[in-house]
Design a protein around this motif. Structure first.
Motif, short mmCIF file in Angstrom:
data_model
loop_
_atom_site.label_atom_id
_atom_site.label_comp_id
_atom_site.label_asym_id
_atom_site.label_seq_id
_atom_site.Cartn_x
_atom_site.Cartn_y
_atom_site.Cartn_z
N MET A 156 -52.03 5.91 -27.45
CA MET A 156 -52.99 6.01 -28.54
C MET A 156 -54.42 5.84 -28.05
SD MET A 156 -53.21 3.70 -31.98
CE MET A 156 -54.63 3.80 -33.06
N LEU A 157 -54.67 4.82 -27.24
CA LEU A 157 -56.02 4.62 -26.72
C LEU A 157 -56.44 5.77 -25.81
CD1 LEU A 157 -56.10 0.80 -25.88
CD2 LEU A 157 -56.91 1.97 -27.93
N LEU A 158 -55.52 6.21 -24.98
CA LEU A 158 -55.83 7.32 -24.08
C LEU A 158 -56.15 8.58 -24.86
CD1 LEU A 158 -56.09 8.31 -21.21
CD2 LEU A 158 -53.62 8.72 -21.18
N GLU A 159 -55.39 8.83 -25.91
CA GLU A 159 -55.67 9.99 -26.76
C GLU A 159 -57.04 9.88 -27.40
OE1 GLU A 159 -53.88 12.11 -30.81
OE2 GLU A 159 -52.63 10.72 -29.66
N PHE A 160 -57.39 8.67 -27.87
CA PHE A 160 -58.71 8.46 -28.47
C PHE A 160 -59.81 8.75 -27.47
CE2 PHE A 160 -62.43 5.89 -29.31
CZ PHE A 160 -62.65 6.10 -30.66
N ILE A 161 -59.66 8.25 -26.26
CA ILE A 161 -60.68 8.46 -25.23
C ILE A 161 -60.85 9.93 -24.91
CG2 ILE A 161 -61.14 8.10 -22.76
CD1 ILE A 161 -59.87 5.24 -23.31
N ARG A 162 -59.75 10.62 -24.74
CA ARG A 162 -59.84 12.04 -24.40
C ARG A 162 -60.38 12.87 -25.55
NH1 ARG A 162 -54.12 12.42 -21.03
NH2 ARG A 162 -55.02 11.85 -19.00
N SER A 163 -60.19 12.42 -26.79
CA SER A 163 -60.67 13.16 -27.95
C SER A 163 -62.14 12.92 -28.25
CB SER A 163 -59.85 12.78 -29.20
OG SER A 163 -58.50 13.09 -29.03
N ASN A 164 -62.70 11.83 -27.72
CA ASN A 164 -64.06 11.46 -28.10
C ASN A 164 -65.03 11.41 -26.92
OD1 ASN A 164 -64.05 10.58 -31.13
ND2 ASN A 164 -62.14 9.78 -30.25
N THR A 165 -64.59 11.85 -25.77
CA THR A 165 -65.46 11.93 -24.59
C THR A 165 -65.19 13.24 -23.87
OG1 THR A 165 -63.82 10.80 -23.21
CG2 THR A 165 -65.48 9.41 -24.28
N THR A 166 -66.05 13.53 -22.93
CA THR A 166 -65.93 14.77 -22.15
C THR A 166 -65.97 14.43 -20.66
OG1 THR A 166 -67.09 15.99 -23.88
CG2 THR A 166 -66.95 17.03 -21.70
N PRO A 167 -65.01 14.93 -19.89
CA PRO A 167 -65.07 14.68 -18.45
C PRO A 167 -66.24 15.41 -17.82
CG PRO A 167 -63.26 16.17 -18.96
CD PRO A 167 -63.82 15.71 -20.27
N ALA A 168 -67.04 14.68 -17.05
CA ALA A 168 -68.22 15.27 -16.42
C ALA A 168 -68.57 14.45 -15.18
CB ALA A 168 -69.40 15.27 -17.39
N PRO A 169 -69.24 15.07 -14.20
CA PRO A 169 -69.65 14.32 -13.01
C PRO A 169 -70.65 13.23 -13.39
CG PRO A 169 -69.85 16.69 -12.66
CD PRO A 169 -69.61 16.50 -14.11
N VAL A 170 -70.60 12.13 -12.68
CA VAL A 170 -71.57 11.06 -12.87
C VAL A 170 -72.89 11.49 -12.23
CG1 VAL A 170 -72.08 8.65 -12.32
CG2 VAL A 170 -69.74 9.35 -12.90
N PRO A 171 -74.02 11.36 -12.93
CA PRO A 171 -75.29 11.90 -12.41
C PRO A 171 -75.64 11.47 -10.99
CG PRO A 171 -75.56 11.24 -14.69
CD PRO A 171 -74.17 10.82 -14.30
N PHE A 172 -75.51 10.19 -10.68
CA PHE A 172 -75.91 9.68 -9.37
C PHE A 172 -74.74 9.65 -8.38
CE2 PHE A 172 -77.87 6.22 -6.65
CZ PHE A 172 -78.97 6.98 -6.26
N VAL A 173 -73.55 9.92 -8.89
CA VAL A 173 -72.34 9.89 -8.05
C VAL A 173 -71.49 11.11 -8.42
CG1 VAL A 173 -70.54 8.37 -7.13
CG2 VAL A 173 -72.43 7.38 -8.39
N PRO A 174 -71.96 12.31 -8.10
CA PRO A 174 -71.27 13.52 -8.56
C PRO A 174 -69.87 13.70 -7.98
CG PRO A 174 -73.02 14.06 -7.00
CD PRO A 174 -73.19 12.61 -7.34
N GLU A 175 -69.53 12.91 -6.97
CA GLU A 175 -68.16 12.95 -6.45
C GLU A 175 -67.15 12.41 -7.44
OE1 GLU A 175 -70.82 11.43 -5.14
OE2 GLU A 175 -70.67 11.23 -2.95
N VAL A 176 -67.62 11.68 -8.45
CA VAL A 176 -66.74 11.03 -9.41
C VAL A 176 -66.87 11.70 -10.77
CG1 VAL A 176 -66.21 8.86 -10.61
CG2 VAL A 176 -66.93 8.82 -8.20
N MET A 177 -65.72 12.03 -11.37
CA MET A 177 -65.68 12.55 -12.74
C MET A 177 -65.32 11.40 -13.68
SD MET A 177 -66.18 15.91 -12.80
CE MET A 177 -65.33 16.48 -14.27
N LEU A 178 -66.05 11.31 -14.80
CA LEU A 178 -65.76 10.29 -15.81
C LEU A 178 -65.66 10.93 -17.18
CD1 LEU A 178 -68.08 7.17 -15.27
CD2 LEU A 178 -65.72 7.46 -14.54
N PHE A 179 -64.80 10.36 -18.02
CA PHE A 179 -64.80 10.70 -19.44
C PHE A 179 -66.00 9.99 -20.06
CE2 PHE A 179 -60.40 11.57 -18.34
CZ PHE A 179 -60.12 12.71 -19.07
N GLN A 180 -67.00 10.76 -20.52
CA GLN A 180 -68.26 10.19 -20.98
C GLN A 180 -68.60 10.68 -22.39
OE1 GLN A 180 -71.41 10.25 -17.75
NE2 GLN A 180 -69.85 11.50 -16.73
#
Length: 208
Positions: free
Chosen positions: A1-25
């Motif tokens: 349930m929590l994982l579904e909420f996170i994926r539904s309300n954020t977008t995976p994108a590179p971190v501005p200062f650490v583009p090697e890392v993708m985050l749900f933001q």
């Protein structure tokens, strides 16, 4: 349930200062916070949905200097999104534990670890009255309130006194304590709606 909420309300994108890392933001904090409380239970702010300056700087520092943690056990305290834990794992830390008291945070950390193909263990607990066993203890943006700083600093000093490498990423928060050793400084791009600026000068401090 929590994982579904996170994926539904954020977008995976590179971190501005650490583009090697993708985050749900997320783009905007207030609407997301209201959604987390829609079930009727009071929730903490969704710190897990953003790449904060201290975490970005700490993640950059680890990836640029993997010898600091490669092959060593790691604790990421108050992990938020799990950004620092993910960077630690990418830099060779093993095992890596992401800790927080917010279940949304740990679900986000798990999702972000999976998105980056690394192994991160999650622990939902208040650890601040304990002595950590890990060889490296990391903390990004933890000195934002007097109460938090008053509990975190003794924990970090206990870790340092038993021989752990203790690193903190901090963009000049109000309750940053004296007596730390500055290891690096970065100009980190940040979310203007959260920080009221687009760049935060952020330092890496070692607790001794």
């Amino acid at each position: 349930m929590l994982l579904e909420f996170i994926r539904s309300n954020t977008t995976p994108a590179p971190v501005p200062f650490v583009p090697e890392v993708m985050l749900f933001q997320a783009d905007e904090p207030i609407a997301l916070w209201e959604k987390t409380e829609a079930a009727g239970a009071e929730q903490p702010p969704p710190f897990w949905a953003f790449a904060w300056a201290g975490g970005q700087a700490l993640a950059r520092h680890l990836l640029d200097q993997p010898d600091l943690i490669s092959g060593r056990s790691v604790l990421d305290l108050a992990t938020g999104s799990g950004l620092v834990a993910v960077a630690a794992a990418l830099a060779g830390g093993k095992p890596v534990v992401a800790n927080d008291i917010d279940p949304y945070s740990l679900a986000a950390a798990a999702a972000n670890a999976a998105a980056n193909g690394v192994a991160v263990d999650t622990v939902e607990a208040d650890l601040l009255d304990t002595v950590p066993a890990q060889q490296v203890v990391l903390a990004g943006d933890v000195f934002y309130s007097r109460e938090m700083a008053g509990r975190v600093l003794p924990f970090l000093r206990r870790a340092a006194s038993r021989g752990s490498l203790v690193l903190v990423g901090d963009p000049g928060r109000a309750y940053l304590p004296a007596g730390l050793i500055k290891r690096a400084t970065y100009d980190v791009p940040v979310n203007e709606s959260l920080e009221s600026v687009t760049i935060r000068r952020t330092a890496i401090w070692q607790v001794v």
